[in-house]
Design an enzyme around this catalytic site. Structure first.
Site: not given
Length: 268
Positions: A209, A112, A108-110
């Site tokens: 996003r 998120t 996951l993105d940092r």
């Protein structure tokens, strides 16, 4: 104290973000107090690490407790964790690897929050990777986006082009890059924002996003693809996006997971 060894050239800040979640939360404080040592020497500023450099973090008990994730399920094959916003998936993996054998499956993105699954055995790793590749792993996200959606439910298609140099992606309606399919359902409308349940039918970099921003409803708090004026006005620095549920239609060694749905406790 937590101690690690660098495997290649990397800035100390990036190494910390990818390796030690508790230290990443208080990196500036640790530098200010010179509580990081590289090869035994105290450092007070970011620096370039080289392969073989030993990094030691001298954390207080309170700092060390802030792991950035909670374990919500574990058996002999898999681990499912609930990640906080602001933590790199790589740092979660590093912490799990300290407990024993672990295999990285997805990220996951940092900024998120939400669910990540890791394998504990090679057989489980192979089956989880197959499940993700064959779209047998259903991930449901919750997102708070700016504005009111044009319909209560829609399946949107577009094309995503990666910009590796700038760590961004671009979305287009022209058939170039990778096709993306994003399904959303409106859960609530609150003030200037809407809360959406989002299902990914393709899982590409920054898909939610970038795709939401493309059709005019960026994720609230997104500093890369979002509405800068709105984010500044509301003092938002992290996207309001959660990997809320995960269901894996496992086969073979993971067939028993088919009747399980994991849920994140994180809220928007």
């Amino acid at each position: 104290m937590k101690k690690y060894v660098a495997s290649g050239e990397i800035p100390l800040k990036n190494f910390t973000d990818n390796t030690c979640a508790p230290a990443s939360f208080c990196f500036r404080t640790l530098l200010k107090n010179r509580e990081i040592r590289v090869n035994g020497k105290r450092v007070g500023a970011d620096m370039l690490l080289h392969a073989g450099d030993e990094v030691a973090y001298y954390l207080t008990p309170a700092q060390e407790k802030k792991t950035g994730f909670e374990m919500i399920y574990e058996d002999e094959n898999v681990l499912v964790i609930d990640k906080e916003s602001g933590v790199n998936s790589e740092a979660v993996f590093s912490a799990l690897a300290e407990r024993g054998e672990a295999y990285f499956i997805h990220r996951l993105d940092r900024n998120t929050a939400g669910l990540l699954v890791f394998a504990k055995t090679k057989a489980a790793e192979e089956e989880l990777l197959r499940a993700f590749r064959e779209r047998r792993a259903e991930k449901i996200y919750l997102a708070r986006v700016l504005g009111k959606m044009p319909s209560l439910h829609s399946v949107e298609e577009a094309y995503l082009i990666k910009d590796e140099k700038n760590s961004r992606v671009r979305v287009s309606n022209q058939p170039i890059g990778e096709k993306i399919i994003t399904e959303y359902e409106v859960v609530a409308e609150e003030g200037e924002t809407s809360v959406l349940k989002i299902t990914l039918h393709t899982g590409k970099t920054h898909q939610i996003r970038a795709h939401m921003a493309y059709f005019g409803h960026p994720v609230v708090g997104d500093t890369k693809y979002g509405n800068d004026a709105y984010n500044r006005a509301h003092n938002l620095t992290r996207q309001r996006l959660i990997a809320k549920s995960l269901c894996i239609q496992g086969e073979g060694v993971l067939a028993y997971l088919c009747d399980k749905t994991f849920q994140s406790d994180k809220e928007l």
